[in-house]
Scaffold this motif. Sequence first.
Motif, PDB file in Angstrom:
ATOM      1  N   PRO A 268      12.906  15.191  69.821  1.00  0.00           N
ATOM      2  CA  PRO A 268      13.473  15.846  71.005  1.00  0.00           C
ATOM      3  C   PRO A 268      14.730  15.144  71.494  1.00  0.00           C
ATOM      4  O   PRO A 268      14.820  13.912  71.465  1.00  0.00           O
ATOM      5  CB  PRO A 268      12.345  15.712  72.040  1.00  0.00           C
ATOM      6  N   TRP A 269      15.719  15.941  71.939  1.00  0.00           N
ATOM      7  CA  TRP A 269      16.870  15.294  72.575  1.00  0.00           C
ATOM      8  C   TRP A 269      17.285  15.940  73.887  1.00  0.00           C
ATOM      9  O   TRP A 269      17.805  15.288  74.784  1.00  0.00           O
ATOM     10  CB  TRP A 269      18.055  15.141  71.622  1.00  0.00           C
ATOM     11  N   ALA A 270      17.055  17.242  74.083  1.00  0.00           N
ATOM     12  CA  ALA A 270      17.395  17.867  75.365  1.00  0.00           C
ATOM     13  C   ALA A 270      16.730  19.230  75.447  1.00  0.00           C
ATOM     14  O   ALA A 270      16.424  19.849  74.425  1.00  0.00           O
ATOM     15  CB  ALA A 270      18.907  18.003  75.521  1.00  0.00           C
ATOM     16  N   PHE A 271      16.500  19.682  76.672  1.00  0.00           N
ATOM     17  CA  PHE A 271      15.968  21.032  76.860  1.00  0.00           C
ATOM     18  C   PHE A 271      16.524  21.606  78.157  1.00  0.00           C
ATOM     19  O   PHE A 271      17.114  20.889  78.973  1.00  0.00           O
ATOM     20  CB  PHE A 271      14.434  21.025  76.885  1.00  0.00           C
ATOM     21  N   GLY A 272      16.334  22.887  78.332  1.00  0.00           N
ATOM     22  CA  GLY A 272      16.761  23.498  79.591  1.00  0.00           C
ATOM     23  C   GLY A 272      16.330  24.946  79.682  1.00  0.00           C
ATOM     24  O   GLY A 272      16.197  25.632  78.666  1.00  0.00           O
ATOM     25  N   PRO A 273      16.100  25.413  80.908  1.00  0.00           N
ATOM     26  CA  PRO A 273      15.806  26.826  81.128  1.00  0.00           C
ATOM     27  C   PRO A 273      17.090  27.639  81.120  1.00  0.00           C
ATOM     28  O   PRO A 273      18.191  27.078  81.188  1.00  0.00           O
ATOM     29  CB  PRO A 273      15.178  26.819  82.524  1.00  0.00           C
ATOM     30  N   ASN A 274      16.965  28.942  81.023  1.00  0.00           N
ATOM     31  CA  ASN A 274      18.120  29.846  81.084  1.00  0.00           C
ATOM     32  C   ASN A 274      18.116  30.518  82.450  1.00  0.00           C
ATOM     33  O   ASN A 274      17.480  31.556  82.640  1.00  0.00           O
ATOM     34  CB  ASN A 274      18.031  30.872  79.959  1.00  0.00           C
ATOM     35  N   PRO A 275      18.800  29.921  83.418  1.00  0.00           N
ATOM     36  CA  PRO A 275      18.708  30.399  84.795  1.00  0.00           C
ATOM     37  C   PRO A 275      19.588  31.606  85.077  1.00  0.00           C
ATOM     38  O   PRO A 275      20.474  31.958  84.295  1.00  0.00           O
ATOM     39  CB  PRO A 275      19.200  29.196  85.592  1.00  0.00           C
ATOM     40  N   LEU A 276      19.333  32.217  86.217  1.00  0.00           N
ATOM     41  CA  LEU A 276      20.226  33.234  86.753  1.00  0.00           C
ATOM     42  C   LEU A 276      21.272  32.481  87.566  1.00  0.00           C
ATOM     43  O   LEU A 276      20.946  31.779  88.521  1.00  0.00           O
ATOM     44  CB  LEU A 276      19.444  34.219  87.629  1.00  0.00           C
ATOM     45  N   ILE A 277      22.535  32.594  87.170  1.00  0.00           N
ATOM     46  CA  ILE A 277      23.643  31.893  87.826  1.00  0.00           C
ATOM     47  C   ILE A 277      24.394  32.895  88.702  1.00  0.00           C
ATOM     48  O   ILE A 277      24.581  34.056  88.306  1.00  0.00           O
ATOM     49  CB  ILE A 277      24.588  31.271  86.787  1.00  0.00           C
ATOM     50  N   TYR A 278      24.827  32.439  89.872  1.00  0.00           N
ATOM     51  CA  TYR A 278      25.500  33.372  90.773  1.00  0.00           C
ATOM     52  C   TYR A 278      26.564  32.665  91.619  1.00  0.00           C
ATOM     53  O   TYR A 278      26.516  31.445  91.815  1.00  0.00           O
ATOM     54  CB  TYR A 278      24.490  34.084  91.677  1.00  0.00           C
TER      55      TYR A 278
END
Length: 305
Positions: A81-91
């Motif tokens: 593992p090196w990084a992770f992230g959610p796919n957010p709603l950006i506004y």
Amino acid sequence: CGVKVNATYMGSSDDLVAKLRAGGAETIDLVSPSSDAITQIIQAGLAKPIDLKRIPSFDDLMGSFRALTMAKKDSLVYGQPWAFGPNPLIYDTTKVTAAPQSWNDLWDKKYKGKLSLQDDIATLWMVAQALGMDVPNDRSHIYNLSDEELGKVKAKMLELKPNVRKYWATAGDMTQLFQNKEVVAGEGWPLMTAQLRSAGFPAGETIPKEGTTAWADHWVLTSGAKNLDAAYAWLEYAAQPFTQKLLADVTNYIVANPGAKGYMSPEQVATQRDIADYGDKVNFWQWSPRRDKYTEVWNEVKAAK
């Protein structure tokens, strides 16, 4: 270490898998697939197990990240593992003053021509979530929808199309659309939020009530990796906390080594999370056995008037 790194870049998960199948697994030592491609790479015999004894910092990586199953097979570990992230709603917080609560808010007519979404089948996964198809007891479901379900996703996506100003292919595409005041909201990556905020743009982000998809990136040794000493030196370096801090500096990703927070500013520390904190709110990308069908549906959506 006196090692020259020769980088080859991929355009997508499909591109990476295709490169490895076409002989890349014999000419490339390390690849960095996300959670959808890694399972396909392992199942296709294009990766080799990692000798964890050669990576002293491996056990320092986030326990919940190491516990994910997509980088394992037959009790062997194939991914670091090196990084992770959610796919957010950006506004844009000056245009959208209250954080949207649901993906379904994007279908509001007030957003006509003001949204941007990814030019990828990942957008279909978001639409499936908006339709309530992401069920906690079967996280693979949205990646293996039936023809009938995909038909509903396509119809829902076509309803959204008038609100889409442009589909983005890169993080730069999305951030430019915001900065040019062409869009006010869309689905993106934490990297985009970080880039916008560093440029002084009033970017907000949220995870809607239906949850969101997420990616978990790993380093993987190819089945034909030849420069093993150099590759393991890289894997150890990539796992160390200060290296992970440097990664966060550039990307604002959630990094795999919690020790990186010891080198971060309080503001950076506040951006870091444990995978366990998200619970059922994130569904990590998976390789769909019907990926060709999803691509067909996505191309039909884009071609529709």
